[in-house]
Design an enzyme around this catalytic site. Structure first.
Site, PDB file in Angstrom:
ATOM      1  N   CYS A 130     -39.571  -8.484 -24.406  1.00 29.57           N
ATOM      2  CA  CYS A 130     -40.328  -7.619 -25.310  1.00 29.57           C
ATOM      3  C   CYS A 130     -41.586  -8.331 -25.801  1.00 29.57           C
ATOM      4  O   CYS A 130     -42.683  -7.764 -25.775  1.00 29.57           O
ATOM      5  CB  CYS A 130     -39.445  -7.202 -26.487  1.00 29.57           C
ATOM      6  SG  CYS A 130     -40.219  -6.001 -27.592  1.00 29.57           S
ATOM      7  N   CYS A 131     -41.436  -9.577 -26.223  1.00 26.11           N
ATOM      8  CA  CYS A 131     -42.600 -10.343 -26.683  1.00 26.11           C
ATOM      9  C   CYS A 131     -43.611 -10.540 -25.563  1.00 26.11           C
ATOM     10  O   CYS A 131     -44.823 -10.513 -25.791  1.00 26.11           O
ATOM     11  CB  CYS A 131     -42.155 -11.705 -27.207  1.00 26.11           C
ATOM     12  SG  CYS A 131     -41.320 -11.681 -28.806  1.00 26.11           S
ATOM     13  N   CYS A 170     -37.445  -7.272 -35.368  1.00 24.25           N
ATOM     14  CA  CYS A 170     -36.976  -8.650 -35.206  1.00 24.25           C
ATOM     15  C   CYS A 170     -37.286  -9.533 -36.405  1.00 24.25           C
ATOM     16  O   CYS A 170     -37.298 -10.767 -36.297  1.00 24.25           O
ATOM     17  CB  CYS A 170     -37.571  -9.252 -33.936  1.00 24.25           C
ATOM     18  SG  CYS A 170     -37.051  -8.411 -32.426  1.00 24.25           S
ATOM     19  N   CYS A 172     -42.476 -16.514 -30.188  1.00 27.02           N
ATOM     20  CA  CYS A 172     -42.708 -15.271 -29.463  1.00 27.02           C
ATOM     21  C   CYS A 172     -43.119 -15.510 -28.017  1.00 27.02           C
ATOM     22  O   CYS A 172     -42.998 -14.621 -27.175  1.00 27.02           O
ATOM     23  CB  CYS A 172     -43.761 -14.426 -30.165  1.00 27.02           C
ATOM     24  SG  CYS A 172     -45.406 -15.190 -30.174  1.00 27.02           S
TER      25      CYS A 172
END
Length: 252
Positions: free
Chosen positions: A131-132, A214, A237
């Site tokens: 996702c990051c 998050c 991240c």
């Protein structure tokens, strides 16, 4: 009479900063204040070639204020992952306006990549690294194209960031950490001295603020970044970690 041969065009592909140059910068500015260091970097050493990157998090106002004191026209990059707190977006607009930045650049994830890799918007729940990668790392890499250096707000006292240098190379680009040697007390004193506004979520128990899914509140006695990716073996991240290679390369 034959015309003289035209010299072949040459494109300089050498990096703007070498490891040797980075070592020299670290030695040169070892005892300089962040304000003096920023003034020389932005006005003399690399004018027009540096971008400022900010998450507009709990401590971001300090670095933003320092840079604004030197040059408000510096390109200011904010990555909107489209998972941000609404309070962060409002804080971004308030700070950028208050400090007078004239070139705020908001970059977002590639919609095609999102459709292919995170169509449900829930990748954070089972693959936070992935996702990051698609929501933060790739957009920032795209935004930094054309710059030789960028300014980061990392501090050495933060978990996993001890021995942070003021200057380092990151994928061939100079990364500048003006606040590497600052403590939390230094930041708080600067906030008070310059009457800088705090991120509204800080008072609600969020000393470190990222994307809303998050980021959780931090309990008394915990590390300030304990609320980031809680429950996962993850502390960064991906922006500030070495790039993956080979089979470990993330799939966007």
């Amino acid at each position: 009479m034959a015309e003289p041969a035209r010299a072949a065009d040459r494109i300089d592909t050498a990096p703007a900063f070498t490891p040797e140059a980075v070592a020299e910068l670290n030695a040169r500015f070892a005892d300089a204040s962040p304000a003096d260091m920023l003034q020389q970097m932005l006005r003399s050493i690399a004018p027009g070639r540096i971008a400022l990157v900010s998450s507009f998090g709990a401590e971001s106002a300090v670095l933003l204020h320092l840079v604004a004191g030197v040059d408000r026209s510096v390109p200011l990059i904010f990555v909107n992952t489209q998972k941000m707190f609404g309070d962060t977006l409002a804080y971004r607009d308030e700070l950028a306006e208050r400090l007078g930045f004239t070139d705020l650049r908001v970059v977002r994830p590639d919609p095609y990549v999102l459709a292919q890799r995170d169509a449900t918007g829930l990748r954070w729940s089972y693959d936070p690294d992935g996702c990051c990668a698609i929501r933060k790392v790739e957009p920032l890499s795209r935004a930094l194209g054309g710059f030789d250096a960028w300014i980061s707000g990392r501090k050495g006292f933060q978990a996993g960031r001890s021995n942070l240098p003021r200057f380092e190379l990151d994928e061939g680009r100079l990364k500048i950490n003006p606040l590497a040697g600052w403590s939390k007390a230094d930041l708080d004193a600067y906030f008070d001295e310059h009457q800088l506004p705090r991120h509204p979520l800080e008072a609600q128990g969020y000393p470190s603020i990222g994307c809303s899914p998050c980021t959780s509140k931090v309990r008394p006695g915990e590390d300030p970044r304990a609320g980031r990716w809680r429950g996962w073996d993850k502390v960064e991240c991906g922006i500030h970690t070495p790039p993956a290679t080979g089979d470990d390369q993330p799939v966007f």
